[in-house]
Design an enzyme around this catalytic site. Sequence first.
Site, PDB file in Angstrom:
ATOM      1  N   TYR A 117      48.649  33.808  44.059  1.00  0.00           N
ATOM      2  CA  TYR A 117      47.570  32.845  43.856  1.00  0.00           C
ATOM      3  C   TYR A 117      47.974  31.848  42.789  1.00  0.00           C
ATOM      4  O   TYR A 117      48.755  32.150  41.881  1.00  0.00           O
ATOM      5  CB  TYR A 117      46.254  33.542  43.523  1.00  0.00           C
ATOM      6  CG  TYR A 117      45.925  33.718  42.060  1.00  0.00           C
ATOM      7  CD1 TYR A 117      45.300  32.706  41.328  1.00  0.00           C
ATOM      8  CD2 TYR A 117      46.221  34.905  41.400  1.00  0.00           C
ATOM      9  CE1 TYR A 117      44.981  32.867  40.000  1.00  0.00           C
ATOM     10  CE2 TYR A 117      45.895  35.078  40.071  1.00  0.00           C
ATOM     11  CZ  TYR A 117      45.280  34.060  39.369  1.00  0.00           C
ATOM     12  OH  TYR A 117      44.975  34.223  38.044  1.00  0.00           O
ATOM     13  N   PHE A 209      39.516  40.012  36.221  1.00  0.00           N
ATOM     14  CA  PHE A 209      40.242  40.591  37.357  1.00  0.00           C
ATOM     15  C   PHE A 209      41.743  40.589  37.105  1.00  0.00           C
ATOM     16  O   PHE A 209      42.439  41.573  37.384  1.00  0.00           O
ATOM     17  CB  PHE A 209      39.906  39.788  38.614  1.00  0.00           C
ATOM     18  CG  PHE A 209      40.666  40.179  39.848  1.00  0.00           C
ATOM     19  CD1 PHE A 209      40.167  41.135  40.714  1.00  0.00           C
ATOM     20  CD2 PHE A 209      41.878  39.561  40.155  1.00  0.00           C
ATOM     21  CE1 PHE A 209      40.861  41.484  41.863  1.00  0.00           C
ATOM     22  CE2 PHE A 209      42.584  39.905  41.295  1.00  0.00           C
ATOM     23  CZ  PHE A 209      42.073  40.867  42.150  1.00  0.00           C
ATOM     24  N   ASP A 210      42.277  39.480  36.579  1.00  0.00           N
ATOM     25  CA  ASP A 210      43.715  39.372  36.324  1.00  0.00           C
ATOM     26  C   ASP A 210      44.220  40.479  35.404  1.00  0.00           C
ATOM     27  O   ASP A 210      45.236  41.126  35.674  1.00  0.00           O
ATOM     28  CB  ASP A 210      44.026  38.021  35.667  1.00  0.00           C
ATOM     29  CG  ASP A 210      43.837  36.855  36.614  1.00  0.00           C
ATOM     30  OD1 ASP A 210      42.741  36.738  37.182  1.00  0.00           O
ATOM     31  OD2 ASP A 210      44.778  36.077  36.780  1.00  0.00           O
ATOM     32  N   THR A 211      43.490  40.674  34.301  1.00  0.00           N
ATOM     33  CA  THR A 211      43.917  41.670  33.328  1.00  0.00           C
ATOM     34  C   THR A 211      43.850  43.074  33.921  1.00  0.00           C
ATOM     35  O   THR A 211      44.793  43.870  33.781  1.00  0.00           O
ATOM     36  CB  THR A 211      43.031  41.597  32.072  1.00  0.00           C
ATOM     37  OG1 THR A 211      43.112  40.282  31.512  1.00  0.00           O
ATOM     38  CG2 THR A 211      43.481  42.614  31.032  1.00  0.00           C
TER      39      THR A 211
END
Length: 433
Positions: A117, A209-211
Amino acid sequence: MRKPGTAVPSRRDLLPRPAPLTARPTAVVLDVVVPVFNEQAGLEAGVRRLHAHLRETFPYPFRITVADNASTDGTPEIAARLAAELPEARWLRLAEKGRGRALRTAWSRSQAPVLAYVDVDLSTDLAALLPLVAPLISGHSDLAIGTRLAPGSRVVRGPKREAISRCYNVLLRSTLAVGFSDAQCGFKAIRRDAARQLLPSVRDSGWFFDTELLVLPERAGLRIHEVPVDWIDDPDSSVDLVATALADLRGIARVGRALGRGELTPGTPQQDVGERPLQTSSPQPPPLAEESAPAVRGTLSRFLRFAAIGAVSTVAHLLLFGLLRPLAGAQVANAVALLICAVANTAVNRRLTFGVRGRHGMVRHQSRGLAVFAVGLALTSGALAGLHAVSPAAGHRTELAVLVGANLVATLLRFLLLQAWVFRAHRSGGTPR
């Protein structure tokens, strides 16, 4: 029993190694998701630029998926038109907001073996895209991230965003003991087999969400590849920094609790026929130190955590002071910023440094923490007043030197008081009071 002279297998050796992709030349190898919310101004330019770059430089078939998470402007119409005009583009519409929700949905539906992404503003130079996904295609790594904080990165952004980013990553290292350098860069890729195992365990649907997506595989021993990137801040970004920071702090606390209880483990995906499982019965990592008294025993261990939290608190105080000063004046801004940071500092030390959980005794701990803070404030203010009494014409550098020395003494005193008074019962093994 292991024979003498044989090597002890590493944690990584206990996991199946990713195999190089064997996709047919006509099959889509890479699916790049562009999560968007009300991005009508820059969507078309960003997608067309990404499409042109992949057409010119990427050697395998690709797809671009625009994941529209409940936009209310003209974004859906633009996304639909791009999907109709560009053969490699498609459009996905979600009824609810959340970048994490958009990525989870798009990745879960994709059949491409490599998923990635990018942010729609393309703040990250696309020249790093092929180096990002190449280790996943070759089987060298399971995930890959762009990093703005590694040697070799070139970053252009304002001091406020720079400070917030660095403080956040320092906080991650001091609380969750992570090894990756940049959790929030909007430039990531993951193998589909890894995503299918990890996504069921990732609960956040927003910016955290990324972490969360990185903490779990790192704990499981998967390989995360980092690529230094060139990154230019988008001055028109609509991200709410305060709301995002608060959500991230809540996410850190939740993930820390789950790790400490041993609850955060990879899910069990429904795998394709012949698909390699990501992980077999590998040993579980030890829980984080913040959740149990044995993991936080020892004065040195406590002090190191206390010092790390103190460093983050100091930077947070400076940021809050800078934000509040134009509105309330120097003295009021300083008082409010110090008060907020003192409450937050006590709460974080309560959990991470001294391992106290639950609400029992929280009010008492906070009141004692404020008393300790007042002692430190009196010490630093007294040192500065004493300097001015002895030397009324003291310069700015002298004041700073005195304050640095006084703060060192105040920090040591604060730690001793927290350990001997504020959290005394917990330190001795009793019920926290």
